[in-house]
Structure formats: C-alpha cells, structure tokens
Design a protein around this motif. Structure first.
Motif, PDB file in Angstrom:
ATOM      1  N   THR A 117      11.565  42.287 -26.361  1.00  0.00           N
ATOM      2  CA  THR A 117      11.487  42.620 -24.942  1.00  0.00           C
ATOM      3  C   THR A 117      10.424  41.681 -24.413  1.00  0.00           C
ATOM      4  N   ASP A 118       9.365  41.572 -24.785  1.00  0.00           N
ATOM      5  CA  ASP A 118       8.376  40.881 -24.331  1.00  0.00           C
ATOM      6  C   ASP A 118       8.788  39.387 -24.413  1.00  0.00           C
ATOM      7  N   ALA A 119       9.521  38.775 -25.303  1.00  0.00           N
ATOM      8  CA  ALA A 119       9.888  37.464 -25.338  1.00  0.00           C
ATOM      9  C   ALA A 119      10.966  37.176 -24.448  1.00  0.00           C
ATOM     10  N   LEU A 120      11.740  38.301 -24.008  1.00  0.00           N
ATOM     11  CA  LEU A 120      12.913  38.181 -23.052  1.00  0.00           C
ATOM     12  C   LEU A 120      12.097  37.929 -21.687  1.00  0.00           C
ATOM     13  N   ILE A 121      11.164  38.858 -21.336  1.00  0.00           N
ATOM     14  CA  ILE A 121      10.477  38.835 -20.165  1.00  0.00           C
ATOM     15  C   ILE A 121       9.847  37.637 -19.820  1.00  0.00           C
ATOM     16  N   GLU A 122       9.016  37.302 -20.730  1.00  0.00           N
ATOM     17  CA  GLU A 122       8.284  35.902 -20.671  1.00  0.00           C
ATOM     18  C   GLU A 122       9.475  34.982 -20.385  1.00  0.00           C
ATOM     19  N   HIS A 123      10.481  34.678 -20.836  1.00  0.00           N
ATOM     20  CA  HIS A 123      11.551  33.593 -20.790  1.00  0.00           C
ATOM     21  C   HIS A 123      11.958  33.715 -19.500  1.00  0.00           C
TER      22      HIS A 123
ATOM     23  N   ASP B  37      11.850  46.071 -16.240  1.00  0.00           N
ATOM     24  CA  ASP B  37      11.979  47.452 -16.443  1.00  0.00           C
ATOM     25  C   ASP B  37      13.483  47.725 -17.169  1.00  0.00           C
ATOM     26  N   VAL B  38      14.389  47.238 -16.353  1.00  0.00           N
ATOM     27  CA  VAL B  38      15.779  47.156 -16.971  1.00  0.00           C
ATOM     28  C   VAL B  38      15.861  46.417 -18.294  1.00  0.00           C
ATOM     29  N   ILE B  39      15.247  45.329 -18.270  1.00  0.00           N
ATOM     30  CA  ILE B  39      15.466  44.599 -19.710  1.00  0.00           C
ATOM     31  C   ILE B  39      14.907  45.569 -20.825  1.00  0.00           C
ATOM     32  N   ALA B  40      13.728  45.984 -20.548  1.00  0.00           N
ATOM     33  CA  ALA B  40      12.892  47.134 -21.576  1.00  0.00           C
ATOM     34  C   ALA B  40      13.939  47.995 -22.051  1.00  0.00           C
ATOM     35  N   ASN B  41      14.369  48.753 -20.879  1.00  0.00           N
ATOM     36  CA  ASN B  41      15.309  49.896 -21.131  1.00  0.00           C
ATOM     37  C   ASN B  41      16.607  49.287 -21.796  1.00  0.00           C
TER      38      ASN B  41
END
Ligand code: TYM
Length: 342
Positions: A287-293, A225-229
């Motif tokens: 965002t999705d790419a970062l979270i997935e990685h 959630d922090v990354i997304a924000n």
C-alpha cells in the motif's frame, strides 16, 4: 533513430495494468527512440459508449500520459482521430485483410460473445485493422504493449508483409529490387514483468477497465484511502511465506510482481525481502509503495488538467508532427495501389 508508437483507449479509468504493461515502459524509451503516443479514441467507439464522456476521457488520458512522465518535447502526444490518415489507411488495409484473420482474434471473440451478435458493430471486427493502420502509418520499428495485444501485433506484422507482397513488387522492381517495401514490419516490445497484471479479486483474470467491480483494479487516480482499502480487501491465500512463480498461488505472484515494479526493486530482492512475510505485514508495505509511487503522478495530473490551453497545445503540436509522417506513408500506399492522384 528507430521509431516507436503505442496508445491507450480512453475508456474507463487508466489502471495499474495499463501503466505497468505499457505507459511506464514508454517513459524509458522516449530518450533513445523517436516516439509517438496516441489516445485511440476511434477504438473506443467499437463497443457501446457514452458520447458525453468521450472527449473528456480523451483529455484525461492525454493528461495521464504527461503526468506519468511522457515528455512532449521528446515524444509526439496526439489524439488518433486528429490525424485523418489513420482511418483512410484503414480502408486501404481492410481490402487486403482476410476476414478469417479477424474472426480468429481472441479479443473479438471475447468481446462479441459478451455483447451478443445484435449489439456488435462491424467496427469491433475490423478493430485490429485500425490498430495496424496506427502502427504501419509511422513505419514503426517497435510497439511497446502488454501481453493481451500480442495477437493484434502478429496480425499487424502479417498484414504489413501481405501488403508489401501484393503491392510492393512493382515499386521494388523499379528501384532495382533493393529496399522500397511499403511498410516496415514492426515488432512488439512486451516487458518481462508487468505484461499481464492480474485482477485484485481473482489472480487468474487480467486487470481490466471493463471488469464490473472497481475493487478488482487500482486506478492511477485512486486516492490514498481507496488504494489502502482495495489492497486490504484484495484476494490472497492462506499459505505461509510469500513467493513468486508458484502456479498454485496466482494472487501471491501478482501482488509481489506489482510490488517489485512499483518499488523499483529487482525480483531477487523482493523474493528475499518477502519470503518470510505474511499478508498482514506485506499488505501495508505494498500500500505504501503504491501511494508513494502514484501520489506525484496524481499531483502532476491535477496541474496539467488545470491548464487546458497547455494540453490543447501539446495535442495540436503532436497531431501536426504525426500527420507529416502519416501523410507521406498514406500517399505512398495510394500510389502503390494504383490510385489516380490529384
Ligand atoms: P488498451 O487501452 O486495452 O490497453 C492499453 C495498454 O495497456 C496494456 N494492458 C495491460 N498490460 C498489463 N496488464 C494488464 N492487465 C493490462 N491491461 C491492458 C495493453 O496491452 C496496452 O498496451 N488495442 C489497444 C490500443 C491500441 C494500440 C494501437 C496499441 C490501438 N492502436 C497501436 C499500440 C499500438 C488497446 O485496446 O489497449
């Protein structure tokens, strides 16, 4: 095998710049080179720091190396202060380092300007000599770092040549004039992309551990959630379509580059994929790419941190292997400089 060394300071949290500029590239290198990766705790005391946090941050940084994929069966992972030769060689090297070289260092000028003269320890000035010692002790061929370390690497090369010139001569002659330089002159390995990851809040300044706002960086351990924000709130622009290399759009270039490196796609693929996108479509994708990685790295990090005996063993083994190489170089230098040996 050619040898590679590099390190990260255990200050603040490790961010995407450290990862894309350095750590991620180390992973690929460990298969074809002999690698030593250290946590430079001695460098971390060159600005005011919290003694309560230093050892914790050092362990965490080591755990991040492993979580990112450094394989301790291939690479030596260790803490700089555990191998005493680093500090010892630094003293010898500092006698051969002109003060003028140190006064020219951009990082010294920036950091000392910020802190003010009375708060700047001498170690901030001699910092690059310790870094040269980290590298030259291991007779390193290559040093994979981000763009901001280029000047320190140049100083390291010049210092190696100077010491070879000042003290290598006699030994060279004894060996019939062939080989026998005291230090190998190392080369920087700066990646074509990712060498300078920029702040999320200002595309003209570098992503850094010391920037006051945490919104300016993605830390490797940031929860989803922090990354997304952070991506939602990051600085963009109002031009239509997304593109690389437009100097008027530094944020755009930075975010596309991050996406490229994190997704493993080529620059051409990303340029094509994103050319007609607006920020509203691109941001969720990034965002999705970062979270997935980052998610698998975070899971491994928790596992490693929960087994402190394992981490201690990795660091002890790494320091022992490193010390063997370092002590041999150090002895050589003492000898070349004319010291009485016991
Ligand atoms: P440090 O701890 O500031 O950074 C560690 C590594 O991350 C890279 N880096 C970046 N790369 C791309 N974009 C960014 N925004 C970004 N920010 C940081 C750095 O270039 C570095 O590779 N002096 C060094 C540590 C050091 C060292 C050494 C490195 C000490 N001795 C010997 C190599 C060899 C430093 O402070 O890095």
């Amino acid at each position: 095998k050619k040898r590679i060394v590099s390190g990260v300071q255990p200050t603040g949290s490790i961010h995407l710049g450290n990862y894309l500029g350095a750590i991620k590239n180390w992973i690929a290198l460990q298969n074809s080179y002999e690698t030593l990766f250290f946590i430079v705790d001695l460098h971390a005391i060159t600005l005011p720091y919290d003694t309560q946090q230093l050892s914790k941050a050092t362990r965490e940084t080591a755990a991040i190396y492993l979580a990112c994929g450094i394989d301790n069966s291939k690479a030596s992972v260790f803490v700089q202060s555990h191998v005493r030769a680093h500090v010892e060689l630094m003293w010898l090297l500092s006698s051969a380092t002109p003060i003028g070289w140190l006064n020219k260092m951009i990082q010294f000028k920036e950091k000392s300007h910020k802190a003010g003269d009375e708060n700047v320890g001498v170690a901030l000035l001699t910092y690059p000599v310790l870094m040269a010692s980290d590298i030259l002790l291991y007779q390193s061929d290559f040093v994979p770092v981000g763009e901001d370390q280029k000047q320190h690497l140049e100083l390291t090369r010049e210092l190696a040549e100077r010491v070879n010139y000042l003290y290598g001569g006699r030994k060279w002659k004894k060996l019939g004039g062939r080989g026998g330089a005291i230090f190998k002159v190392p080369e920087p390995l700066i990646p074509p992309a990712g060498a300078r990851v920029m702040s999320l809040t200002d595309g003209l300044s570098k992503m850094s551990k010391s920037a006051p706002s945490d919104q300016s960086r993605i830390n490797l351990l940031d929860p989803k959630d922090v990354i997304a924000n952070k991506i939602k709130r990051c600085k963009t622009d109002s031009s239509a379509g997304l593109e690389f290399d437009n100097l008027a759009r530094p944020e755009c270039n930075n975010l596309l580059s991050i996406y490229q490196l994190i997704s493993g796609k080529t620059k051409g693929e990303v340029a094509e994929e994103c050319q007609n996108m607006n920020w509203g479509t691109f941001k969720p994708l990034l965002t999705d790419a970062l979270i997935e990685h980052l998610h698998p790295i975070q899971v491994r990090y928790e596992e490693i941190m929960s087994d402190s005996a394992y981490l201690d063993k990795v660091l002890a083994d790494g320091a022992a292997k490193a010390a063997d190489i370092a002590d041999a170089t150090l002895n050589n230098v003492y000898q070349a400089m004319g010291f009485l040996r016991r």
